[in-house]
Design an enzyme around this catalytic site. Sequence first.
Site, PDB file in Angstrom:
ATOM      1  N   GLY A  54       2.646  -6.420  -4.217  1.00  0.00           N
ATOM      2  CA  GLY A  54       4.193  -6.759  -4.758  1.00  0.00           C
ATOM      3  C   GLY A  54       4.324  -8.096  -4.667  1.00  0.00           C
ATOM      4  O   GLY A  54       3.919  -8.778  -3.737  1.00  0.00           O
ATOM      5  N   GLN A  78       9.856 -15.601  -4.409  1.00  0.00           N
ATOM      6  CA  GLN A  78       8.689 -15.915  -3.595  1.00  0.00           C
ATOM      7  C   GLN A  78       7.742 -17.054  -4.343  1.00  0.00           C
ATOM      8  O   GLN A  78       6.918 -17.595  -3.621  1.00  0.00           O
ATOM      9  CB  GLN A  78       7.766 -14.751  -3.358  1.00  0.00           C
ATOM     10  CG  GLN A  78       8.299 -13.790  -2.367  1.00  0.00           C
ATOM     11  CD  GLN A  78       7.195 -12.625  -1.946  1.00  0.00           C
ATOM     12  OE1 GLN A  78       7.140 -11.673  -2.952  1.00  0.00           O
ATOM     13  NE2 GLN A  78       6.675 -12.648  -0.919  1.00  0.00           N
ATOM     14  N   CYS A 120       3.796  -9.331   4.397  1.00  0.00           N
ATOM     15  CA  CYS A 120       4.805  -9.978   3.207  1.00  0.00           C
ATOM     16  C   CYS A 120       3.886 -11.187   2.883  1.00  0.00           C
ATOM     17  O   CYS A 120       3.413 -11.749   3.870  1.00  0.00           O
ATOM     18  CB  CYS A 120       6.084 -10.302   3.842  1.00  0.00           C
ATOM     19  SG  CYS A 120       6.955 -10.948   2.374  1.00  0.00           S
ATOM     20  N   LEU A 121       3.583 -11.529   1.493  1.00  0.00           N
ATOM     21  CA  LEU A 121       2.810 -12.859   1.276  1.00  0.00           C
ATOM     22  C   LEU A 121       3.629 -13.834   1.688  1.00  0.00           C
ATOM     23  O   LEU A 121       2.972 -15.036   1.746  1.00  0.00           O
ATOM     24  CB  LEU A 121       2.545 -12.704  -0.459  1.00  0.00           C
ATOM     25  CG  LEU A 121       1.595 -11.549  -0.780  1.00  0.00           C
ATOM     26  CD1 LEU A 121       1.501 -11.592  -2.434  1.00  0.00           C
ATOM     27  CD2 LEU A 121       0.310 -11.697  -0.060  1.00  0.00           C
ATOM     28  N   HIS A 129      10.889  -3.013  -0.560  1.00  0.00           N
ATOM     29  CA  HIS A 129      10.587  -4.552   0.043  1.00  0.00           C
ATOM     30  C   HIS A 129      10.817  -5.809  -0.997  1.00  0.00           C
ATOM     31  O   HIS A 129      11.360  -6.625  -0.462  1.00  0.00           O
ATOM     32  CB  HIS A 129       8.865  -4.304   0.727  1.00  0.00           C
ATOM     33  CG  HIS A 129       8.665  -5.617   1.213  1.00  0.00           C
ATOM     34  ND1 HIS A 129       8.018  -6.041   2.389  1.00  0.00           N
ATOM     35  CD2 HIS A 129       8.301  -6.858   0.408  1.00  0.00           C
ATOM     36  CE1 HIS A 129       7.676  -7.158   2.496  1.00  0.00           C
ATOM     37  NE2 HIS A 129       7.669  -7.960   1.276  1.00  0.00           N
ATOM     38  N   GLU A 130      10.369  -5.322  -2.050  1.00  0.00           N
ATOM     39  CA  GLU A 130      10.584  -6.345  -3.288  1.00  0.00           C
ATOM     40  C   GLU A 130      12.080  -6.498  -3.765  1.00  0.00           C
ATOM     41  O   GLU A 130      12.420  -7.611  -3.987  1.00  0.00           O
ATOM     42  CB  GLU A 130       9.882  -5.921  -4.475  1.00  0.00           C
ATOM     43  CG  GLU A 130       8.139  -5.816  -4.209  1.00  0.00           C
ATOM     44  CD  GLU A 130       7.792  -7.163  -3.345  1.00  0.00           C
ATOM     45  OE1 GLU A 130       7.983  -8.333  -3.592  1.00  0.00           O
ATOM     46  OE2 GLU A 130       6.523  -6.672  -2.719  1.00  0.00           O
ATOM     47  N   HIS A 179      13.774  -8.763  -1.503  1.00  0.00           N
ATOM     48  CA  HIS A 179      13.561 -10.204  -1.613  1.00  0.00           C
ATOM     49  C   HIS A 179      14.804 -10.793  -2.562  1.00  0.00           C
ATOM     50  O   HIS A 179      14.958 -11.840  -2.478  1.00  0.00           O
ATOM     51  CB  HIS A 179      12.160 -10.553  -2.342  1.00  0.00           C
ATOM     52  CG  HIS A 179      11.118 -10.566  -1.080  1.00  0.00           C
ATOM     53  ND1 HIS A 179      11.145 -11.614  -0.095  1.00  0.00           N
ATOM     54  CD2 HIS A 179      10.075 -10.014  -1.093  1.00  0.00           C
ATOM     55  CE1 HIS A 179      10.185 -11.535   0.448  1.00  0.00           C
ATOM     56  NE2 HIS A 179       9.220 -10.312   0.031  1.00  0.00           N
TER      57      HIS A 179
HETATM   58 NI    NI Z   1       7.515  -9.859   0.686  1.00  0.00          NI
END
Ligand code: NI
Length: 163
Positions: A46, A51, A94-95, A136-137, A140
């Site tokens: 995701g 991000q 998380c990236l 989660h997304e 963000h």
């Molecule tokens: Ni994330």
Amino acid sequence: MPLLPILRWPDPILASRCAPVGEITDEVRALAADMFETMYAAPGRGLAAPQVGVPWRLFVMDVGWKEGAATPLVLIDPEVIWRSGVEVTGPEGCLSIPGIVAEVSRDEAVRLSWRGLDGGRQEAMLQGFAAICAQHEMDHLDGIVTLDRIGPEARAAAEAALA
Ligand code: NI
């Protein structure tokens, strides 16, 4: 299509509330394509627009591609329209926070409404990993990261590991 740089926490864009996308222009379509390429290369399941430095309410996800069952989705101006009210707690990476796994509680199922790249509204009930990933997304898009959803001790340990 270029790979996009992924912002790392605590970049202030990751803490800002994103704006609705509104009209779906060529710029939006190109962003979604670049975000898929960036997500697959990361590799991740995701990726939210903030991000990659774009404060829009848009994210891409594909919860099955690592297991050979790709299910790419672009969710524009998504909304949670129902929550199960039953929480599950599990590890999330998380990236934007590489190397940190946080134990986060989420609804085990959610029903989402969003617009696709054709502008049409779609709805789906998500369960299991897809429900976790989508929440989660969505976080963000509201400037919330996993570290904001864990207790102070766990957060301090994560911040020390990142320092
Ligand atoms: Ni994330």
